[in-house]
Design an enzyme around this catalytic site. Structure first.
Site, PDB file in Angstrom:
ATOM      1  N   ASP A 140      26.947  46.899  35.789  1.00 28.21           N
ATOM      2  CA  ASP A 140      26.524  48.285  36.018  1.00 28.21           C
ATOM      3  C   ASP A 140      27.789  49.127  35.952  1.00 28.21           C
ATOM      4  O   ASP A 140      28.589  49.154  36.892  1.00 28.21           O
ATOM      5  CB  ASP A 140      25.854  48.404  37.384  1.00 28.21           C
ATOM      6  CG  ASP A 140      25.455  49.846  37.724  1.00 28.21           C
ATOM      7  OD1 ASP A 140      25.740  50.752  36.912  1.00 28.21           O
ATOM      8  OD2 ASP A 140      24.864  50.053  38.798  1.00 28.21           O
ATOM      9  N   SER A 147      25.424  63.157  21.797  1.00 31.54           N
ATOM     10  CA  SER A 147      24.079  63.697  21.584  1.00 31.54           C
ATOM     11  C   SER A 147      24.157  65.010  20.820  1.00 31.54           C
ATOM     12  O   SER A 147      25.087  65.804  21.013  1.00 31.54           O
ATOM     13  CB  SER A 147      23.381  63.937  22.918  1.00 31.54           C
ATOM     14  OG  SER A 147      22.178  64.669  22.747  1.00 31.54           O
ATOM     15  N   TYR A 201      21.964  66.349  31.313  1.00 31.92           N
ATOM     16  CA  TYR A 201      22.300  65.335  30.307  1.00 31.92           C
ATOM     17  C   TYR A 201      23.230  65.916  29.241  1.00 31.92           C
ATOM     18  O   TYR A 201      24.263  65.314  28.918  1.00 31.92           O
ATOM     19  CB  TYR A 201      21.009  64.833  29.672  1.00 31.92           C
ATOM     20  CG  TYR A 201      21.208  63.853  28.534  1.00 31.92           C
ATOM     21  CD1 TYR A 201      21.474  62.515  28.790  1.00 31.92           C
ATOM     22  CD2 TYR A 201      21.118  64.270  27.208  1.00 31.92           C
ATOM     23  CE1 TYR A 201      21.650  61.614  27.754  1.00 31.92           C
ATOM     24  CE2 TYR A 201      21.293  63.372  26.170  1.00 31.92           C
ATOM     25  CZ  TYR A 201      21.561  62.047  26.443  1.00 31.92           C
ATOM     26  OH  TYR A 201      21.738  61.161  25.413  1.00 31.92           O
ATOM     27  N   LYS A 242      27.217  64.929  28.080  1.00 32.42           N
ATOM     28  CA  LYS A 242      27.582  64.562  26.712  1.00 32.42           C
ATOM     29  C   LYS A 242      28.606  65.543  26.128  1.00 32.42           C
ATOM     30  O   LYS A 242      29.454  65.154  25.311  1.00 32.42           O
ATOM     31  CB  LYS A 242      26.335  64.494  25.841  1.00 32.42           C
ATOM     32  CG  LYS A 242      25.401  63.342  26.196  1.00 32.42           C
ATOM     33  CD  LYS A 242      26.063  61.983  25.991  1.00 32.42           C
ATOM     34  CE  LYS A 242      25.078  60.841  26.104  1.00 32.42           C
ATOM     35  NZ  LYS A 242      25.703  59.532  25.821  1.00 32.42           N
TER      36      LYS A 242
END
Length: 237
Positions: free
Chosen positions: A50, A129, A142, A146
């Site tokens: 992780d 992204s 998000y 990015k």
């Protein structure tokens, strides 16, 4: 080393690099799936981790070096998303996205850089992204993680280009067989609202992303450094 490669885009990248001749370290949280991906590749090992945990970075790197003796390519693909209006974002969601999408990438790459410099032709490839270029509803947290990744790409390219390390990013649009397609469908009708805006008239696929990453990892990309490459079928043209 390909993070987040127990399935989806990451697994496609691992397969693409293996087909090009690389030995691959498959990294991810899902042990059964990660072991299965590594088993199908000719030279590979799986490390369960992780990466949002700081103690995982050194362990993953040491395992890779112990197994293969060197590290030439690091693909930072692992990421998590939580779609929703920014006004409703919780601190828990914010911290979870920052921990994996940004902080983990920073510190894993920091740990890997000495090995990448020692390689003589190190590559760091960040899977970012298209949301850093063209935003979409529900993606504020998000997209901002990015965008930070894009900035790291440029910064590392400047800092470590003289050391022989090339750092680039590929910024996919919505990937049909990726983890984002289903959540986005809750906000937008993909067939009606998304595909008609893409000149290619289709979504990207995991294989599309893998092909670009494999190119950036290879000798044909020797003079590319600090590039943020949209993979969007012309959406942002």
């Amino acid at each position: 080393m390909v993070t987040g490669s127990t399935g989806g885009i990451g697994a496609a990248i691992a397969r693409g690099l293996a087909a090009a001749g690389a030995a691959v370290v498959v990294v991810g949280r899902r042990e059964e799936e990660g072991a299965a991906v590594a088993k199908e590749l000719p030279r590979a090992t799986f490390v369960a981790a992780d990466l949002s945990r700081r103690d995982a970075h050194r362990r993953v790197l040491d395992t890779a070096l112990d197994h293969f003796g060197r590290l030439d390519i690091l693909v930072n693909n692992a990421a998590v998303n939580a779609l929703g209006p920014a006004i409703g974002a919780t601190e828990e969601d914010f911290d979870r996205l920052v921990a994996l999408n940004y902080r983990a990438v920073f510190f894993l790459t920091q740990a890997a850089l000495p090995a990448l410099v020692a390689s003589g032709a190190g590559r760091v490839i960040n899977v970012s992204s298209i949301g850093t270029i063209k935003t979409f509803p529900g993606g504020a947290v998000y997209n901002s993680t990015k965008a930070a990744l894009d900035n790291l790409t440029r910064s590392w390219a400047q800092e470590h280009g003289p050391d022989g390390v090339r750092v680039n990013a590929v910024n996919p649009g919505l990937v049909a067989d990726g983890p984002m397609a289903a959540p986005v469908q809750a906000f937008l009708d993909i067939e009606r609202d998304v595909i008609p805006t893409i000149p290619a008239r289709r979504l990207a696929t995991a294989a599309d992303v893998a092909a670009v990453v494999t190119f950036l990892a290879g000798p044909g990309a020797d003079f590319l450094n600090g590039v943020i490459l949209p993979l969007d079928g012309g959406l942002t043209a």
